[in-house]
Design an enzyme around this catalytic site. Structure first.
Site, PDB file in Angstrom:
ATOM      1  N   ASN A 186       0.810  -1.228   0.000  1.00  0.00           N
ATOM      2  CA  ASN A 186       0.000   0.000   0.000  1.00  0.00           C
ATOM      3  C   ASN A 186       0.839   1.271   0.000  1.00  0.00           C
ATOM      4  O   ASN A 186       0.314   2.359   0.250  1.00  0.00           O
ATOM      5  CB  ASN A 186      -0.959  -0.019   1.203  1.00  0.00           C
ATOM      6  CG  ASN A 186      -0.217  -0.159   2.532  1.00  0.00           C
ATOM      7  OD1 ASN A 186       0.994   0.049   2.589  1.00  0.00           O
ATOM      8  ND2 ASN A 186      -0.943  -0.494   3.582  1.00  0.00           N
ATOM      9  N   GLY A 240       5.155   5.285   4.538  1.00  0.00           N
ATOM     10  CA  GLY A 240       4.933   3.835   4.480  1.00  0.00           C
ATOM     11  C   GLY A 240       4.276   3.176   5.689  1.00  0.00           C
ATOM     12  O   GLY A 240       3.830   2.038   5.607  1.00  0.00           O
ATOM     13  N   ASN A 287      -8.113  10.055   2.831  1.00  0.00           N
ATOM     14  CA  ASN A 287      -7.667  11.438   2.798  1.00  0.00           C
ATOM     15  C   ASN A 287      -7.397  11.930   1.383  1.00  0.00           C
ATOM     16  O   ASN A 287      -7.382  11.151   0.427  1.00  0.00           O
ATOM     17  CB  ASN A 287      -6.403  11.577   3.656  1.00  0.00           C
ATOM     18  CG  ASN A 287      -6.671  12.174   5.031  1.00  0.00           C
ATOM     19  OD1 ASN A 287      -6.232  13.278   5.356  1.00  0.00           O
ATOM     20  ND2 ASN A 287      -7.420  11.440   5.855  1.00  0.00           N
ATOM     21  N   GLU A 309      -8.236   5.068   4.474  1.00  0.00           N
ATOM     22  CA  GLU A 309      -7.196   5.599   3.595  1.00  0.00           C
ATOM     23  C   GLU A 309      -6.383   4.464   2.944  1.00  0.00           C
ATOM     24  O   GLU A 309      -5.939   3.540   3.633  1.00  0.00           O
ATOM     25  CB  GLU A 309      -6.283   6.525   4.413  1.00  0.00           C
ATOM     26  CG  GLU A 309      -4.959   6.885   3.775  1.00  0.00           C
ATOM     27  CD  GLU A 309      -5.088   7.595   2.425  1.00  0.00           C
ATOM     28  OE1 GLU A 309      -6.081   8.315   2.186  1.00  0.00           O
ATOM     29  OE2 GLU A 309      -4.188   7.389   1.589  1.00  0.00           O
ATOM     30  N   ASN A 328     -14.402  18.957  11.874  1.00  0.00           N
ATOM     31  CA  ASN A 328     -14.402  20.387  11.567  1.00  0.00           C
ATOM     32  C   ASN A 328     -14.329  20.692  10.082  1.00  0.00           C
ATOM     33  O   ASN A 328     -14.855  21.697   9.626  1.00  0.00           O
ATOM     34  CB  ASN A 328     -13.211  21.055  12.271  1.00  0.00           C
ATOM     35  CG  ASN A 328     -13.135  22.545  12.009  1.00  0.00           C
ATOM     36  OD1 ASN A 328     -14.026  23.289  12.417  1.00  0.00           O
ATOM     37  ND2 ASN A 328     -12.101  22.991  11.288  1.00  0.00           N
ATOM     38  N   HIS A 329     -13.658  19.820   9.326  1.00  0.00           N
ATOM     39  CA  HIS A 329     -13.321  20.192   7.954  1.00  0.00           C
ATOM     40  C   HIS A 329     -13.074  18.970   7.088  1.00  0.00           C
ATOM     41  O   HIS A 329     -12.915  17.861   7.600  1.00  0.00           O
ATOM     42  CB  HIS A 329     -12.070  21.075   7.957  1.00  0.00           C
ATOM     43  CG  HIS A 329     -10.915  20.442   8.691  1.00  0.00           C
ATOM     44  ND1 HIS A 329     -10.606  20.742  10.006  1.00  0.00           N
ATOM     45  CD2 HIS A 329     -10.022  19.489   8.323  1.00  0.00           C
ATOM     46  CE1 HIS A 329      -9.578  20.011  10.396  1.00  0.00           C
ATOM     47  NE2 HIS A 329      -9.197  19.235   9.390  1.00  0.00           N
ATOM     48  N   ASP A 341     -14.367  24.356   5.843  1.00  0.00           N
ATOM     49  CA  ASP A 341     -15.003  24.306   7.162  1.00  0.00           C
ATOM     50  C   ASP A 341     -16.434  23.784   7.060  1.00  0.00           C
ATOM     51  O   ASP A 341     -17.332  24.466   6.563  1.00  0.00           O
ATOM     52  CB  ASP A 341     -14.999  25.729   7.741  1.00  0.00           C
ATOM     53  CG  ASP A 341     -15.176  25.737   9.242  1.00  0.00           C
ATOM     54  OD1 ASP A 341     -14.343  25.144   9.933  1.00  0.00           O
ATOM     55  OD2 ASP A 341     -16.171  26.324   9.718  1.00  0.00           O
ATOM     56  N   ASP A 352     -10.723  16.044  16.868  1.00  0.00           N
ATOM     57  CA  ASP A 352      -9.796  17.072  16.422  1.00  0.00           C
ATOM     58  C   ASP A 352     -10.441  18.448  16.524  1.00  0.00           C
ATOM     59  O   ASP A 352     -11.614  18.627  16.183  1.00  0.00           O
ATOM     60  CB  ASP A 352      -9.440  16.783  14.951  1.00  0.00           C
ATOM     61  CG  ASP A 352      -8.370  17.716  14.413  1.00  0.00           C
ATOM     62  OD1 ASP A 352      -7.274  17.751  15.009  1.00  0.00           O
ATOM     63  OD2 ASP A 352      -8.630  18.405  13.404  1.00  0.00           O
ATOM     64  N   LYS A 362     -12.533  22.949  19.587  1.00  0.00           N
ATOM     65  CA  LYS A 362     -12.781  24.377  19.825  1.00  0.00           C
ATOM     66  C   LYS A 362     -13.284  25.065  18.562  1.00  0.00           C
ATOM     67  O   LYS A 362     -13.913  26.119  18.638  1.00  0.00           O
ATOM     68  CB  LYS A 362     -11.450  24.975  20.294  1.00  0.00           C
ATOM     69  CG  LYS A 362     -11.442  26.430  20.593  1.00  0.00           C
ATOM     70  CD  LYS A 362     -10.161  26.754  21.358  1.00  0.00           C
ATOM     71  CE  LYS A 362      -9.458  27.961  20.824  1.00  0.00           C
ATOM     72  NZ  LYS A 362      -8.224  28.232  21.595  1.00  0.00           N
ATOM     73  N   GLU A 422      -9.517  18.004  21.341  1.00  0.00           N
ATOM     74  CA  GLU A 422      -8.353  18.884  21.299  1.00  0.00           C
ATOM     75  C   GLU A 422      -8.838  20.318  21.391  1.00  0.00           C
ATOM     76  O   GLU A 422      -9.297  20.874  20.389  1.00  0.00           O
ATOM     77  CB  GLU A 422      -7.581  18.664  19.993  1.00  0.00           C
ATOM     78  CG  GLU A 422      -6.365  19.542  19.890  1.00  0.00           C
ATOM     79  CD  GLU A 422      -6.099  20.053  18.482  1.00  0.00           C
ATOM     80  OE1 GLU A 422      -4.999  20.543  18.249  1.00  0.00           O
ATOM     81  OE2 GLU A 422      -6.998  19.975  17.622  1.00  0.00           O
ATOM     82  N   ASP A 431       1.925  18.134  17.371  1.00  0.00           N
ATOM     83  CA  ASP A 431       1.815  19.548  17.003  1.00  0.00           C
ATOM     84  C   ASP A 431       2.819  20.430  17.733  1.00  0.00           C
ATOM     85  O   ASP A 431       2.749  21.654  17.630  1.00  0.00           O
ATOM     86  CB  ASP A 431       0.389  20.056  17.286  1.00  0.00           C
ATOM     87  CG  ASP A 431      -0.638  19.429  16.358  1.00  0.00           C
ATOM     88  OD1 ASP A 431      -0.297  19.144  15.189  1.00  0.00           O
ATOM     89  OD2 ASP A 431      -1.782  19.219  16.802  1.00  0.00           O
TER      90      ASP A 431
HETATM   91  C1  NOJ Z   1      -5.118  19.783  15.197  1.00  0.00           C
HETATM   92  C2  NOJ Z   1      -4.312  18.598  14.863  1.00  0.00           C
HETATM   93  O1  NOJ Z   1      -3.753  18.039  15.979  1.00  0.00           O
HETATM   94  C3  NOJ Z   1      -3.327  19.079  13.854  1.00  0.00           C
HETATM   95  O2  NOJ Z   1      -2.285  18.185  13.680  1.00  0.00           O
HETATM   96  C4  NOJ Z   1      -4.118  19.313  12.609  1.00  0.00           C
HETATM   97  O3  NOJ Z   1      -3.296  19.769  11.580  1.00  0.00           O
HETATM   98  C5  NOJ Z   1      -5.181  20.352  12.874  1.00  0.00           C
HETATM   99  N1  NOJ Z   1      -5.894  20.101  14.078  1.00  0.00           N
HETATM  100  C6  NOJ Z   1      -6.175  20.419  11.746  1.00  0.00           C
HETATM  101  O4  NOJ Z   1      -6.872  19.229  11.632  1.00  0.00           O
END
Ligand code: NOJ
Ligand code: NOJ
Length: 715
Positions: free
Chosen positions: A50, A72, A101, A129, A163-164, A221, A251, A254, A279, A352
């Site tokens: 894959n 990978g 994705n 994915e 969110n998106h 969004d 994710d 907020k 998050e 992050d």
């Molecule tokens: C927070 C995630 O932890 C981060 O890695 C991501 O890019 C953004 N949200 C958007 O999804």
């Protein structure tokens, strides 16, 4: 003393083993877990088939030099490392978003290809994915992973990003699919699936309307108030539940419509037991939206990643200057704000931010920080590779250099051994999972804290100074009289202590020296006692929803669970975990108790009985009472979902949003099929309340889908 301790440990181990075997899929109580966060693409390449799939070819970099390409790692790779994970004491994995994705390459500023290897640009939330599974995007590899994890006693949490979809101005322009069927995209959005606002920037990051409705980093969004989007996201999460996931890391909570998320959580809880944490990024407890964050966690049933504690942990262990009072202050503050602070997910670093060793390349400090989050209140989450001291310090080690390929799988590192020991303790001593946390001795370099749950106690001492030992005098503990050996058997330099008789839970510890860079853990797990409840999850739900009650001494024989005075149907019962169904009680707050078969009654734990399944409804009130800075319009009404006519900032629903002042709106989750009564109120900065005049508004909430209410403020 020694015999008692050993015997208790033996019984807890037995209890724990059958717990894991029987209840791998019962997941709402995560307080005993140790979570391990995996970026699937960067963990282990279990199948080369894959690596470069046809529908998205060219996004893979076999040389692993383009840090923004696929490298990978896949679901099969995680599956192959299951015994490595179990041996470390990992009891739950959080994997990066597994959904299909973005298929295209979006070149970066220098023309290098970038790919959505991290998973945060979903295009089909109902398929897997192809780089992680197979080129037909089927569930086979995902299902195999879940089965393997569960048979190793490991729960599976997926990262879910409601969110998106994908980037709105390049690549696939936000296009998204429902199990292969095109739904829409951002550029030709005739159905209103997306919000079309600017990127969040500047002061917008602290503005509730912009935070929820503007665009996060050019990512298309989603409009969760649209009935198709609402149904799609909920059905996708349900599908993952059907494929066996035990929890969701949500994710960017907020940035998703807050009120809608209550209904999203409720939809998952209605589908079955699950643990949800979001998050909600914030630097500390002075963040302008901190109050919103704990109101959200307390009412939605979605716990949060503990960012304020993360900041303090990084400062205290990562630098020489910051002292332990920073950590102690956050623990105290959050304990007074979060109803379920033991459910906050604690962490040292993540995908992050720079890895810990990139900010301070000192393994002693890393071990101390790990020991802290494993023994402090909250559910510890370890970022993959921490146990192998993985870090790459390019550009300070921030994204993407904090996501290197997993370097190796040694089971002999100190960090690996430490995690194994402390994860075992977290499962066996309920003080760690469920207990209170109190500071017992502190100076800038030393933190000694006690965890306590009824008679079970853990006392933890950390000296972060690399050269100076400290003499510890005047330390008191709730540990019973006796001598305690270090539960880490000296792995981080600890030795035994002696506790003598004192009064009022303050037994003196004989003075001792805590050497430089030492962590010691002393613990006592109490034997027979009354039934003790440490956890209930979810914390809110309508009649019919199943709740998991965690604790101990429930007994092997089934007894009774009561919500207030109403007896609930028991679905399963072990000495440490009960699943029961919320009975047909009126909406409101209840004290839940367990009565053992012999008649012994537990402590009570709070639960909110909802009226019915939650439906997201957008309430708009036109021309509301004039406000000055600091005043807000709130919604209040006759059911618990509407605050039961509360008139306080924390009790009423809101604050509402006013992008078109003096019109205010808010999406709120309210009970399906019910005719609700409500009013809008103004809560002034000082707390003074202004009610709108006239009769209550009434509205019959739809039985499914979404709703909209538009009314004028009654003068
Ligand atoms: C927070 C995630 O932890 C981060 O890695 C991501 O890019 C953004 N949200 C958007 O999804
Ligand atoms: C008290 C308020 O004064 C009134 O306006 C509101 O309608 C009721 N609460 C609801 O019963």
């Amino acid at each position: 003393m020694k015999t008692t301790t050993r015997r208790t440990l033996f019984f807890s181990l037995l209890a724990c083993a059958c717990l894991l075997a029987q209840t791998a899929a019962r997941a709402a109580d995560f307080k005993r877990e140790t979570v391990y966060q995996i970026i699937t693409d960067r963990f282990f390449d279990g199948s080369t088939a894959n690596n470069n799939p046809a529908q998205s070819s060219g996004l893979y970099d076999a040389t692993k030099t383009n840090w923004r390409a696929y490298w990978g790692g896949d679901l099969a790779g995680i599956q192959q490392k299951m015994s490595y994970l179990a041996g470390m004491g990992v009891t739950a994995i959080w994997i990066s978003p597994p959904v299909d994705n973005l298929n295209t390459n979006i070149p970066d500023g220098s023309g290098n290809p970038t790919a959505s290897y991290h998973g945060y640009q979903g295009r089909d939330f109902k398929r897997v994915e192809e780089h992680f599974g197979n080129s037909a995007n089927t569930w086979t590899d995902f299902d195999n992973l879940v089965t393997a994890a569960h048979s190793s006693g490991i729960k599976v949490i997926i990262d879910f990003a409601p969110n998106h979809t994908t980037q709105d101005n390049a690549g696939e322009f936000g296009a998204f699919y429902d199990n292969g069927t095109f739904l829409g995209n951002y550029t030709n959005d005739t159905n209103g699936y997306f919000h079309h606002n600017a990127n969040i920037s500047g002061g917008g990051w602290d503005d509730r309307y912009q935070v929820e409705y503007y665009t996060l980093f050019d990512l298309a969004d989603l409009n969760q108030e649209n009935s198709t989007v609402d149904a799609y996201l909920k059905a996708s999460a349900t599908l993952f539940q059907q494929h066996g996931v035990d929890g969701f890391r949500i994710d960017a909570v907020k940035h998703v419509t807050w009120g809608w998320e209550y209904s999203f959580a409720n939809s998952i809880f209605t589908g079955g037991d699950s643990f949800l944490f979001g998050e909600w990024y914030q630097g500390n407890t002075n963040d302008p939206l901190y109050h919103d964050s704990y109101k959200f966690a307390n009412k939605s049933g979605i716990s949060l990643l503990d960012f304020p504690l993360n900041t303090a942990v990084r400062n205290v262990f990562g630098s020489a200057n910051s002292n332990f009072s920073d950590i102690d202050a956050v623990i105290t503050q959050e304990a007074s704000n979060f109803t379920w602070d033991e459910d906050l997910v604690t962490f040292i670093d993540n995908h992050d931010m720079a890895r810990f060793l990139s900010i301070n390349n000192n393994q002693n400090r890393l071990h101390e920080a790990l020991a802290f989050i494993e023994t402090a209140r909250g559910i510890p989450c370890i970022y993959y590779g921490t146990e192998q001291y993985l870090h790459n310090d390019t550009s300070g080690g921030t994204d993407p250099y904090n996501r290197p390929m997993m370097s190796g799988f040694s089971t002999t590192t100190t960090a690996y051994q430490l995690l194994n020991k402390l994860s075992t303790l977290r499962r066996n001593n309920p003080a760690i999972a469920y207990g209170s946390m109190a500071q017992r001795w502190i100076n800038p370099d030393v933190y000694i804290y006690e965890r306590k749950f009824f008679g079970s106690v853990a006392l933890v001492a950390i000296n972060k100074n690399d050269v100076t030992g400290y003499s510890i005098t005047g330390l008191n503990t709730s540990l019973p009289v006796g001598t305690y050996s270090d539960n880490l058997t000296g792995l981080l330099g600890g030795s035994s202590i002696t506790v003598s008789t004192g009064t009022g839970g303050n037994n003196p510890v004989t003075a001792f020296t805590l050497p430089a860079h030492t962590v010691a853990v002393w613990q006592y797990t109490e034997g027979a006692a009354l039934p003790q409840i440490g956890s209930i999850g979810p914390v809110a739900g309508q009649p019919g929803v199943k709740v998991t009650i965690g604790g101990r001494n429930f007994g092997a024989t089934q007894g009774t669970v009561k919500f207030g005075t109403t007896t609930a149907v028991v679905n399963s019962w072990t000495a440490t975990k009960i699943v029961a169904t919320v009975p047909a009680v009126a909406n409101g707050s209840y004290n839940v108790t367990v009565t053992a078969s012999g008649g012994a009654v537990s402590n009570g734990i709070a639960f909110t009985a909802l009226t019915a399944k939650l439906i997201p409804v957008t309430f708009t009130v036109f021309n509301a009472s004039p406000t000055v800075t600091g005043d807000y319009i709130f919604l209040t009404g006759n059911t618990v979902e509407l605050g039961s006519w509360a008139t306080t900032w924390d009790g009423a629903v809101g604050p509402m949003l006013a992008p078109n002042y003096p019109n205010w709106f808010l999406n709120a989750s309210v009970p399906a099929g019910q005719t609700i009564q409500f009013k809008f109120i103004k809560i002034a900065a000082g707390g003074a309340v202004t009610w709108e005049a006239g009769a209550n508004h009434t509205y019959t909430v739809p039985a499914s889908g979404v709703g909209f209410v538009n009314v004028n403020w009654q003068y």
